[in-house]
Design a protein around this motif. Structure first.
Motif: not given
Lengths: 111, 114
Positions: B43-58
């Motif tokens: 399982v590969e991480f793509l993106v995390s999202f918080y408070n209407n913003e991307i917080s991390e992306k691969s």
């Protein structure tokens, strides 16, 4: 990097025996670890977690052990049942907001 | 028990077409994620999202990918111009307190690009 079509390691265990699934994690700064179970056609399902300030945590029929010295995580399943057949992934929280999964181990239960 | 729901369960598309994968996270969760899994792989991480913003992306999450929370309940992943190698199972996940707490995963959308 990994090659395409990577085969998952497989563990075959007799029904009723204990299973031990091992995982080596990558980042010494990781502070939170999780084991997930994935059955065919389904999403990962949470089993148990552990934080880096602990070295052992027990749940119902499952125990997670953390060895930070060698960056090793293991999942022990007691009295393995047919319903335990699945792929098991360890995952780590690498600072920031992402959880990274390991390669997974397929657990086969023998009758 | 509350759960993350994803639609559709299967999506077939032609190469070069745009697709939107939809997710409804658990209602009191604030952190949202997309992962993908190519058949037989991890399982590969793509993106995390918080408070209407991307917080991390691969590095997988390039300019062809975007995420949006168009309203108070949905979380979408858009692939602008699909490629054959985008074929995978895409999982949405949500969490109460980010990646320092467990993520709850949906059942996934199987995307097939022809």
């Amino acid at each position: 990097g990994e090659s395409v079509g990577l085969h998952l390691p497989t563990l075959s265990v007799q029904e009723g025996d204990n299973s031990i699934i091992n995982c080596a994690y990558s980042n010494s700064a990781s502070d939170y670890f999780i084991w997930y179970k994935q059955e065919s056609g389904k999403g990962p399902q949470f089993i148990i977690d552990i934080r880096s300030n602990m070295d052992k945590r027990q749940g119902q029929r499952v125990t997670v052990l953390l060895n930070k010295t060698v960056k090793h995580l293991s999942l022990q399943i007691a009295a393995t049942q047919p319903g335990d057949s699945a792929v098991y992934f360890c995952a780590e929280n690498i600072r920031d907001d992402k959880i990274i999964f390991g390669k997974g181990t397929r657990l086969h239960i023998l009758p | 028990e509350p759960e993350v729901t994803q639609t559709p369960s299967h999506q077939v598309t032609q190469m070069g077409q745009e697709v939107i994968l939809r997710c409804v996270p658990i209602s009191n969760h604030l952190y949202f994620y997309w992962y993908r899994q190519i058949l037989g792989q991890k399982v590969e991480f793509l993106v995390s999202f918080y408070n209407n913003e991307i917080s991390e992306k691969s590095e997988i999450f390039d300019d062809q990918f975007s995420v949006e929370r168009p309203d108070g309940s949905n979380f979408t992943l858009k692939i602008r111009s699909t490629k054959l190698e985008d074929s995978a199972m895409y999982f949405c996940a949500s969490s109460i307190q980010g990646s320092s707490e467990k993520l709850f995963f949906g059942s996934g959308t199987q995307l097939s690009v022809l």
